[in-house]
Motif scaffolding. Structure first.
Motif, mmCIF file in Angstrom:
data_model
loop_
_atom_site.group_PDB
_atom_site.id
_atom_site.type_symbol
_atom_site.label_atom_id
_atom_site.label_comp_id
_atom_site.label_asym_id
_atom_site.label_seq_id
_atom_site.Cartn_x
_atom_site.Cartn_y
_atom_site.Cartn_z
ATOM 1 N N ARG A 5 15.209 68.161 33.157
ATOM 2 C CA ARG A 5 13.994 68.010 33.285
ATOM 3 C C ARG A 5 13.298 67.241 34.477
ATOM 4 O O ARG A 5 13.903 66.123 34.333
ATOM 5 N N ILE A 6 12.191 67.424 34.749
ATOM 6 C CA ILE A 6 11.794 66.570 35.885
ATOM 7 C C ILE A 6 10.986 65.181 35.396
ATOM 8 O O ILE A 6 10.804 65.312 34.253
ATOM 9 N N ARG A 7 11.235 64.317 36.196
ATOM 10 C CA ARG A 7 10.688 62.869 35.724
ATOM 11 C C ARG A 7 9.186 62.764 34.966
ATOM 12 O O ARG A 7 9.123 62.169 34.221
ATOM 13 N N ILE A 8 8.210 63.559 35.645
ATOM 14 C CA ILE A 8 7.027 63.675 35.057
ATOM 15 C C ILE A 8 6.758 64.045 33.786
ATOM 16 O O ILE A 8 6.154 63.598 33.157
ATOM 17 N N VAL A 9 7.843 65.189 33.402
ATOM 18 C CA VAL A 9 7.795 65.735 31.991
ATOM 19 C C VAL A 9 8.132 64.565 31.064
ATOM 20 O O VAL A 9 7.598 64.360 29.897
ATOM 21 N N LYS A 10 9.317 64.140 31.314
ATOM 22 C CA LYS A 10 9.920 62.940 30.314
ATOM 23 C C LYS A 10 8.928 61.708 30.363
ATOM 24 O O LYS A 10 8.854 61.458 29.356
ATOM 25 N N ARG A 11 8.223 61.340 31.228
ATOM 26 C CA ARG A 11 7.468 60.178 31.271
ATOM 27 C C ARG A 11 6.103 60.544 30.712
ATOM 28 O O ARG A 11 6.162 59.678 29.642
ATOM 29 N N THR A 12 5.591 61.729 30.746
ATOM 30 C CA THR A 12 4.452 62.121 30.195
ATOM 31 C C THR A 12 4.589 62.159 28.659
ATOM 32 O O THR A 12 3.835 61.699 27.653
ATOM 33 N N ALA A 13 5.838 62.859 28.227
ATOM 34 C CA ALA A 13 6.147 63.048 26.822
ATOM 35 C C ALA A 13 6.192 61.819 26.237
ATOM 36 O O ALA A 13 5.968 61.606 24.984
ATOM 37 N N ARG A 14 7.035 60.978 26.703
ATOM 38 C CA ARG A 14 7.461 59.555 26.114
ATOM 39 C C ARG A 14 6.091 58.667 25.879
ATOM 40 O O ARG A 14 5.972 58.125 24.750
ATOM 41 N N GLU A 15 5.194 58.888 26.842
ATOM 42 C CA GLU A 15 3.796 58.139 26.812
ATOM 43 C C GLU A 15 3.241 58.763 25.676
ATOM 44 O O GLU A 15 2.219 57.931 24.832
ATOM 45 N N LEU A 16 2.786 60.191 25.555
ATOM 46 C CA LEU A 16 2.281 60.670 24.431
ATOM 47 C C LEU A 16 2.910 60.335 23.294
ATOM 48 O O LEU A 16 2.023 59.933 22.269
ATOM 49 N N LEU A 17 4.181 60.193 22.931
ATOM 50 C CA LEU A 17 4.617 59.918 21.787
ATOM 51 C C LEU A 17 4.470 58.512 21.565
ATOM 52 O O LEU A 17 4.305 58.077 20.159
ATOM 53 N N MET A 46 3.668 73.759 32.883
ATOM 54 C CA MET A 46 4.051 72.343 32.811
ATOM 55 C C MET A 46 3.581 71.798 31.446
ATOM 56 O O MET A 46 4.261 70.950 30.800
ATOM 57 N N ARG A 47 2.403 72.214 30.850
ATOM 58 C CA ARG A 47 2.100 72.041 29.522
ATOM 59 C C ARG A 47 2.975 72.390 28.490
ATOM 60 O O ARG A 47 3.575 71.538 27.811
ATOM 61 N N ASN A 48 3.687 73.603 28.793
ATOM 62 C CA ASN A 48 4.877 73.868 27.878
ATOM 63 C C ASN A 48 6.135 73.210 28.092
ATOM 64 O O ASN A 48 6.896 72.946 26.921
ATOM 65 N N LEU A 49 6.288 72.700 29.372
ATOM 66 C CA LEU A 49 7.563 71.669 29.519
ATOM 67 C C LEU A 49 7.299 70.593 28.748
ATOM 68 O O LEU A 49 8.354 70.086 28.056
ATOM 69 N N ILE A 50 6.297 70.031 28.971
ATOM 70 C CA ILE A 50 5.990 68.748 28.195
ATOM 71 C C ILE A 50 5.972 68.707 26.626
ATOM 72 O O ILE A 50 6.605 68.266 25.833
#
Length: 70
Positions: A5-17, A46-50
């Motif tokens: 997974r790309i960095r933006i997906v991981k970073r965004t998901a962790r921030e949301l959690l 992108m939404r689905n990846l996140i």
């Protein structure tokens, strides 16, 4: 091997959690709706990846909590 997974997906998901831990569940469809409300994404993909990564992280958290109880 795991899924890449790309960095933006991981970073965004962790921030949301971090910010909204109670909004997410282990259900992808629910998480997809929540992510679309919270984040203005460039595309559906992108939404689905996140949402998928959030679902994965929530599932891991639930497994760890269950293992800690035993």
């Amino acid at each position: 091997m795991g899924k890449v997974r790309i960095r933006i997906v991981k970073r965004t998901a962790r921030e949301l959690l971090e910010k909204y831990p109670d909004l997410f569940t282990h259900d992808f469809q629910h998480n997809k709706v929540v992510v679309s409300r919270l984040v203005e994404t460039q595309s559906k993909k992108m939404r689905n990846l996140i949402a998928g990564y959030v679902t994965h992280l929530v599932s891991l958290r639930l497994k760890r909590e269950a293992a800690a109880k035993q």
